[in-house]
Design a protein around this motif. Structure first.
Motif, PDB file in Angstrom:
ATOM      1  N   ASP A  36       0.940  -1.303   0.511  1.00  0.00           N
ATOM      2  CA  ASP A  36      -0.080  -0.149   0.063  1.00  0.00           C
ATOM      3  C   ASP A  36       0.878   1.219   0.579  1.00  0.00           C
ATOM      4  O   ASP A  36       0.346   1.857  -0.887  1.00  0.00           O
ATOM      5  N   GLN A  37       1.885   1.175   0.258  1.00  0.00           N
ATOM      6  CA  GLN A  37       3.090   2.155   0.694  1.00  0.00           C
ATOM      7  C   GLN A  37       3.753   2.429  -0.888  1.00  0.00           C
ATOM      8  O   GLN A  37       5.399   3.408  -0.537  1.00  0.00           O
ATOM      9  N   GLY A  38       3.777   1.029  -1.230  1.00  0.00           N
ATOM     10  CA  GLY A  38       4.167   1.311  -2.796  1.00  0.00           C
ATOM     11  C   GLY A  38       5.628   0.388  -3.328  1.00  0.00           C
ATOM     12  O   GLY A  38       6.128   0.071  -4.008  1.00  0.00           O
ATOM     13  N   PHE A  39       5.635  -0.419  -2.255  1.00  0.00           N
ATOM     14  CA  PHE A  39       6.909  -1.418  -2.171  1.00  0.00           C
ATOM     15  C   PHE A  39       6.465  -2.982  -2.423  1.00  0.00           C
ATOM     16  O   PHE A  39       5.499  -3.029  -2.417  1.00  0.00           O
ATOM     17  N   GLY A  40       7.701  -3.520  -3.599  1.00  0.00           N
ATOM     18  CA  GLY A  40       6.478  -4.334  -4.024  1.00  0.00           C
ATOM     19  C   GLY A  40       7.321  -6.069  -3.288  1.00  0.00           C
ATOM     20  O   GLY A  40       8.195  -6.141  -3.571  1.00  0.00           O
ATOM     21  N   PHE A  41       7.026  -6.124  -1.967  1.00  0.00           N
ATOM     22  CA  PHE A  41       7.147  -7.199  -1.095  1.00  0.00           C
ATOM     23  C   PHE A  41       5.860  -7.787  -1.287  1.00  0.00           C
ATOM     24  O   PHE A  41       4.688  -8.424  -0.657  1.00  0.00           O
ATOM     25  N   PRO A  42       5.191  -9.432  -2.509  1.00  0.00           N
ATOM     26  CA  PRO A  42       4.164  -9.226  -1.956  1.00  0.00           C
ATOM     27  C   PRO A  42       3.365 -11.106  -1.739  1.00  0.00           C
ATOM     28  O   PRO A  42       2.741 -11.096  -1.043  1.00  0.00           O
ATOM     29  N   GLY A  43       4.754 -11.862  -1.181  1.00  0.00           N
ATOM     30  CA  GLY A  43       4.712 -12.636  -0.420  1.00  0.00           C
ATOM     31  C   GLY A  43       4.901 -12.393   1.619  1.00  0.00           C
ATOM     32  O   GLY A  43       5.331 -12.450   2.420  1.00  0.00           O
ATOM     33  N   GLY A  44       5.405 -10.785   1.074  1.00  0.00           N
ATOM     34  CA  GLY A  44       5.656 -10.569   2.849  1.00  0.00           C
ATOM     35  C   GLY A  44       7.403 -10.557   2.500  1.00  0.00           C
ATOM     36  O   GLY A  44       7.915  -9.578   1.873  1.00  0.00           O
ATOM     37  N   PHE A  45       7.987  -9.541   3.364  1.00  0.00           N
ATOM     38  CA  PHE A  45       8.798  -8.435   3.403  1.00  0.00           C
ATOM     39  C   PHE A  45      10.266  -9.939   3.047  1.00  0.00           C
ATOM     40  O   PHE A  45       9.626 -10.554   4.376  1.00  0.00           O
ATOM     41  N   VAL A  46      11.509  -9.535   2.936  1.00  0.00           N
ATOM     42  CA  VAL A  46      12.269 -10.641   3.182  1.00  0.00           C
ATOM     43  C   VAL A  46      13.305  -9.681   2.958  1.00  0.00           C
ATOM     44  O   VAL A  46      13.276  -8.540   2.633  1.00  0.00           O
ATOM     45  N   LEU A  47      14.177  -9.508   2.808  1.00  0.00           N
ATOM     46  CA  LEU A  47      16.056  -9.494   3.495  1.00  0.00           C
ATOM     47  C   LEU A  47      16.443 -10.138   1.965  1.00  0.00           C
ATOM     48  O   LEU A  47      16.079 -10.413   1.277  1.00  0.00           O
ATOM     49  N   ASN A  48      17.263  -9.273   0.983  1.00  0.00           N
ATOM     50  CA  ASN A  48      17.571  -9.278  -0.301  1.00  0.00           C
ATOM     51  C   ASN A  48      19.395 -10.626   0.004  1.00  0.00           C
ATOM     52  O   ASN A  48      19.784 -10.301   1.702  1.00  0.00           O
ATOM     53  N   GLU A  49      20.251 -10.662  -0.592  1.00  0.00           N
ATOM     54  CA  GLU A  49      21.282 -11.034  -1.429  1.00  0.00           C
ATOM     55  C   GLU A  49      22.569  -9.744  -0.850  1.00  0.00           C
ATOM     56  O   GLU A  49      23.421 -10.549  -1.618  1.00  0.00           O
ATOM     57  N   ASN A  50      21.934  -9.071  -1.354  1.00  0.00           N
ATOM     58  CA  ASN A  50      22.779  -7.792  -1.571  1.00  0.00           C
ATOM     59  C   ASN A  50      23.154  -6.834  -0.186  1.00  0.00           C
ATOM     60  O   ASN A  50      22.596  -6.342   0.840  1.00  0.00           O
ATOM     61  N   TYR A  51      24.457  -7.476   0.787  1.00  0.00           N
ATOM     62  CA  TYR A  51      24.369  -6.935   2.212  1.00  0.00           C
ATOM     63  C   TYR A  51      25.877  -7.130   2.264  1.00  0.00           C
ATOM     64  O   TYR A  51      26.779  -7.645   2.037  1.00  0.00           O
ATOM     65  N   GLY A  52      26.311  -6.660   3.535  1.00  0.00           N
ATOM     66  CA  GLY A  52      28.305  -6.412   3.310  1.00  0.00           C
ATOM     67  C   GLY A  52      27.546  -6.247   5.430  1.00  0.00           C
ATOM     68  O   GLY A  52      26.709  -5.531   5.975  1.00  0.00           O
ATOM     69  N   PHE A  53      28.771  -6.217   5.878  1.00  0.00           N
ATOM     70  CA  PHE A  53      29.303  -6.269   6.632  1.00  0.00           C
ATOM     71  C   PHE A  53      29.903  -4.683   7.100  1.00  0.00           C
ATOM     72  O   PHE A  53      30.798  -4.371   7.042  1.00  0.00           O
ATOM     73  N   GLY A  54      29.533  -4.112   8.676  1.00  0.00           N
ATOM     74  CA  GLY A  54      30.082  -3.002   8.619  1.00  0.00           C
ATOM     75  C   GLY A  54      30.405  -3.390  10.150  1.00  0.00           C
ATOM     76  O   GLY A  54      30.668  -4.165  10.813  1.00  0.00           O
ATOM     77  N   GLU A  55      31.238  -1.864  10.777  1.00  0.00           N
ATOM     78  CA  GLU A  55      31.977  -2.410  12.251  1.00  0.00           C
ATOM     79  C   GLU A  55      31.447  -2.707  13.244  1.00  0.00           C
ATOM     80  O   GLU A  55      31.297  -3.180  13.367  1.00  0.00           O
ATOM     81  N   LYS A  56      30.007  -1.884  13.013  1.00  0.00           N
ATOM     82  CA  LYS A  56      28.372  -2.701  13.950  1.00  0.00           C
ATOM     83  C   LYS A  56      27.309  -2.346  13.428  1.00  0.00           C
ATOM     84  O   LYS A  56      26.339  -2.940  14.398  1.00  0.00           O
TER      85      LYS A  56
END
Length: 81
Positions: free
Chosen positions: A23-43
């Motif tokens: 309803d806010q314009g985001f495409g998560f048809p099956g519900g929110f999911v985290l993607n595979e585009n991630y990285g590790f920061g210091e904290k």
């Protein structure tokens, strides 16, 4: 992890804590999911959603930051952070 990620996603995009993301314009048809585009920061662990990945281009990219302190119990002991 997904529930924590959704909380931070909503905070980053300044969305209400409840309600359908579609309803806010985001495409998560099956519900929110985290993607595979991630990285590790210091904290924190970072997830980056590119333009057009989850929303129309004009909404821009989204960087979700999840502090390690919030997911400490999910991190393998001895994992170098």
């Amino acid at each position: 992890m997904t529930a924590v990620g959704e909380v931070h996603f909503r905070q980053e995009r300044k969305l209400a804590a409840t309600g359908k993301l579609e309803d806010q314009g985001f495409g998560f048809p099956g519900g929110f999911v985290l993607n595979e585009n991630y990285g590790f920061g210091e904290k924190a662990l970072f997830f980056f959603f590119n333009d057009d990945e989850i929303a129309p281009h004009f909404m821009g990219p989204t960087l979700v930051e999840i502090p390690y302190a919030e997911i400490r119990d999910l991190i393998r002991p001895g994992f170098p952070l």
